[in-house]
Design a protein around this motif. Structure first.
Motif, short mmCIF file in Angstrom:
data_model
loop_
_atom_site.label_atom_id
_atom_site.label_comp_id
_atom_site.label_asym_id
_atom_site.label_seq_id
_atom_site.Cartn_x
_atom_site.Cartn_y
_atom_site.Cartn_z
N UNK A 40 0.83 -1.21 0.00
CA UNK A 40 0.00 0.00 0.00
C UNK A 40 0.86 1.25 0.00
N UNK A 41 1.99 1.23 0.70
CA UNK A 41 2.84 2.42 0.80
C UNK A 41 3.53 2.74 -0.52
N UNK A 42 3.68 1.76 -1.38
CA UNK A 42 4.31 2.04 -2.67
C UNK A 42 3.30 2.05 -3.82
N UNK A 43 2.02 2.17 -3.45
CA UNK A 43 1.00 2.19 -4.50
C UNK A 43 -0.24 2.93 -4.08
N UNK A 44 -1.39 2.46 -4.56
CA UNK A 44 -2.68 3.08 -4.31
C UNK A 44 -3.58 2.08 -3.60
N UNK A 45 -4.20 2.53 -2.52
CA UNK A 45 -5.16 1.70 -1.78
C UNK A 45 -6.55 2.28 -1.95
N UNK A 46 -7.48 1.45 -2.34
CA UNK A 46 -8.87 1.85 -2.48
C UNK A 46 -9.62 1.47 -1.20
N UNK A 47 -10.15 2.47 -0.52
CA UNK A 47 -10.78 2.25 0.79
C UNK A 47 -12.21 1.74 0.68
N UNK A 48 -12.85 1.92 -0.46
CA UNK A 48 -14.26 1.55 -0.59
C UNK A 48 -14.47 0.66 -1.80
N UNK A 49 -13.81 -0.50 -1.79
CA UNK A 49 -13.93 -1.48 -2.87
C UNK A 49 -14.90 -2.57 -2.43
N UNK A 50 -15.80 -2.93 -3.34
CA UNK A 50 -16.86 -3.90 -3.04
C UNK A 50 -16.86 -5.02 -4.08
N UNK A 51 -17.41 -6.17 -3.69
CA UNK A 51 -17.80 -7.15 -4.70
C UNK A 51 -19.30 -6.98 -4.93
N UNK A 333 -15.93 5.05 -4.69
CA UNK A 333 -16.64 3.78 -4.67
C UNK A 333 -16.27 2.98 -5.91
N UNK A 334 -15.70 1.80 -5.70
CA UNK A 334 -15.25 0.97 -6.81
C UNK A 334 -15.65 -0.48 -6.54
N UNK A 335 -15.50 -1.29 -7.57
CA UNK A 335 -15.70 -2.73 -7.44
C UNK A 335 -14.35 -3.44 -7.58
N UNK A 336 -14.22 -4.55 -6.88
CA UNK A 336 -13.05 -5.41 -7.09
C UNK A 336 -12.97 -5.84 -8.55
N UNK A 337 -14.11 -6.04 -9.18
CA UNK A 337 -14.17 -6.52 -10.56
C UNK A 337 -13.71 -5.46 -11.57
N UNK A 338 -13.52 -4.22 -11.10
CA UNK A 338 -12.94 -3.19 -11.97
C UNK A 338 -11.51 -3.54 -12.39
N UNK A 339 -10.92 -4.52 -11.73
CA UNK A 339 -9.58 -4.96 -12.13
C UNK A 339 -9.57 -5.49 -13.56
N UNK A 375 -22.37 2.15 -5.57
CA UNK A 375 -22.10 0.73 -5.81
C UNK A 375 -23.28 -0.05 -5.23
N UNK A 376 -23.63 -1.12 -5.89
CA UNK A 376 -24.73 -1.95 -5.42
C UNK A 376 -24.29 -3.39 -5.23
N UNK A 377 -25.15 -4.17 -4.63
CA UNK A 377 -24.86 -5.58 -4.42
C UNK A 377 -26.13 -6.37 -4.28
N UNK A 378 -26.01 -7.68 -4.50
CA UNK A 378 -27.19 -8.53 -4.33
C UNK A 378 -26.79 -9.90 -3.84
#
Length: 448
Positions: A40-51, A333-339, A375-378
């Protein structure tokens, strides 16, 4: 961006967003993850990532299917989900797994670890898989694994005393050394290492368990002996791991073992990163870490992930290395699947038209870049969720009416205020946002 960076993707099974010591929220777990912290210290951390969804009680299966195909929750090839839902993946040209697209553009692709989707999609995606665990869970010290050599599968063998976390990390390191020795020529690589930890049975080496004595663990503020109202999967396997009502001492032991497994897998991920650096591959490699979903482990009276609380739907998401700025945190707000589209963009590959997710590259480069508003989920045919900024709504479809829980995560990050509400008692803008998300994703479930 260069069109040919290498990729190293590591994934945990059941690691919730709060289970890293670099997490800076009130819900942070008391676990040590120095290697992920360094990432995380050498990159970017997303605090609100969801599946996004679970169309099976085995949440990891649809989550991984979305990551590998870019398909939305109602568009996943049904054979890629555990139990198949009555159909099999047929190699349709509309569905292009990430590994297949990378292979088509010259990448060598290698997989080590848990593949909880169908084998035809694995075969499309990877030149080789070794060791491969094709399943959901098993004894980590005696995991049934095999090798896929690009054409055939070896007989299944057991790891027999070697913990799966160690076996998978060693395999990843062997691939990296072979790559550095020139075995694959000048082709860029995509290496995916998918750990089975910290999924139960929560057992690892004693050295890690000793670091987390149960009597030193505090139950979370939202610990409950029982969930306050009936859950759809109340009798599912995960919820039967410990007796009801939940006992605080037993929950402490479960949390302690969960932490022990996470620190072990953190150490293993660190080995992969160390080898990458030692071989001079770190600067040319984009590194990502995530998990398929989170886990309750005693929160809200639950043990599993078959729910839409943040402890089960939010996941770690870290990017570092090639083209990524250092020491950055993103609130979007992002999704893990955005990878899926993110890695494709990094490789200079256009994602398929049917991709339901967004590349993270604009946000990686600029914290103020535009991003999705919600972001949504089901989960199955009864639970839906929407989050807009810090406001969150969970909907439960019952035979009589839809009932809701509403949260302000800024004021209530543990989601303690869980009063069940009728529609008229909820924020109409959140209900509308949920209906908009359903329409965008093609969700047919009617909500009142």
């Amino acid at each position: 961006m260069s069109s040919h960076p290498n990729f190293l993707l590591t994934m945990c099974d059941d690691q919730r967003h709060s289970a890293m010591s670099c997490v800076d929220t009130p819900t942070a777990d008391a676990v040590s993850t120095p290697c992920l912290d360094a990432l995380a210290s050498r990159g970017v951390r997303f605090r609100a990532a969801y599946h996004a969804a679970g169309l099976s009680g085995a949440i990891c299966s649809p989550s991984r299917a979305m990551l590998h195909t870019g398909c939305g929750p109602f568009d996943i090839p049904r054979g890629m989900v555990e139990h198949g839902l009555g159909a099999s993946f047929d190699g349709s040209p509309d569905v292009k797994p990430l590994g297949r697209l990378l292979r088509d553009h010259g990448y060598v692709t290698h997989f080590a670890g848990k593949w909880h989707n169908d084998l035809p999609s694995l075969e499309q995606s990877f030149d080789r898989a070794d060791p491969l665990f094709h399943g959901g869970m098993d004894d980590h010290f005696q995991l049934p694994v095999q090798t896929y050599d690009g054409a055939t599968y070896s007989p299944i063998r057991r790891t027999m005393g070697v913990h799966a976390t160690d076996r998978f990390a060693d395999a990843g390191c062997r691939f990296l050394r072979a790559y550095a020795d020139g075995r694959y020529g000048e082709r860029p690589f995509c290496l995916v290492v998918a750990f089975t930890a910290p999924h139960d049975p929560r057992r690892t080496h004693e050295q890690w368990h000793r670091r987390y004595p149960a009597d030193g663990v505090e139950p979370p503020p939202n610990f409950l002996p029982r969930h306050p109202f009936e859950q759809l999967r109340a009798n599912g396997r995960d919820e039967l791991l410990t007796p009801l009502p939940r006992d605080a001492d037993q929950t402490r032991r479960e949390i302690a073992d969960y932490y022990a497994m996470i620190e072990h897998v953190d150490h293993a991920i660190g080995q992969l990163h160390d080898v990458l650096d030692q071989l001079g591959l770190a600067d040319s490699t984009l590194v990502a870490h995530t998990a398929d979903h989170g886990l309750a482990v005693g929160q809200h009276g639950l043990m599993g992930k078959q729910n839409l609380y943040d402890h089960s739907t939010r996941v770690p998401l870290l990017l570092a290395g090639h083209g990524v700025p250092t020491a950055q945190v993103r609130e979007a707000l992002v999704y893990q699947h955005d990878l899926y589209p993110t890695l494709l963009e990094a490789a200079g590959i256009e994602p398929p038209d049917r991709c339901a997710f967004h590349s993270l590259w604009p946000l990686v480069q600029d914290a103020d870049a535009s991003s999705r508003e919600s972001v949504g989920g089901w989960f199955l045919k009864s639970q839906r969720m929407i989050r807009v900024d810090d406001r969150k709504l969970i909907a439960y479809a019952t035979p009589r009416e839809t009932v809701y829980q509403q949260y302000d995560l800024a004021d209530d990050p543990w989601e303690i205020e869980g009063t069940v509400r009728h529609a008229s008692e909820t924020d109409p803008s959140l209900r509308q946002a949920l209906k908009d998300w359903q329409r965008t994703m093609g969700d047919p479930l009617p909500l009142s």
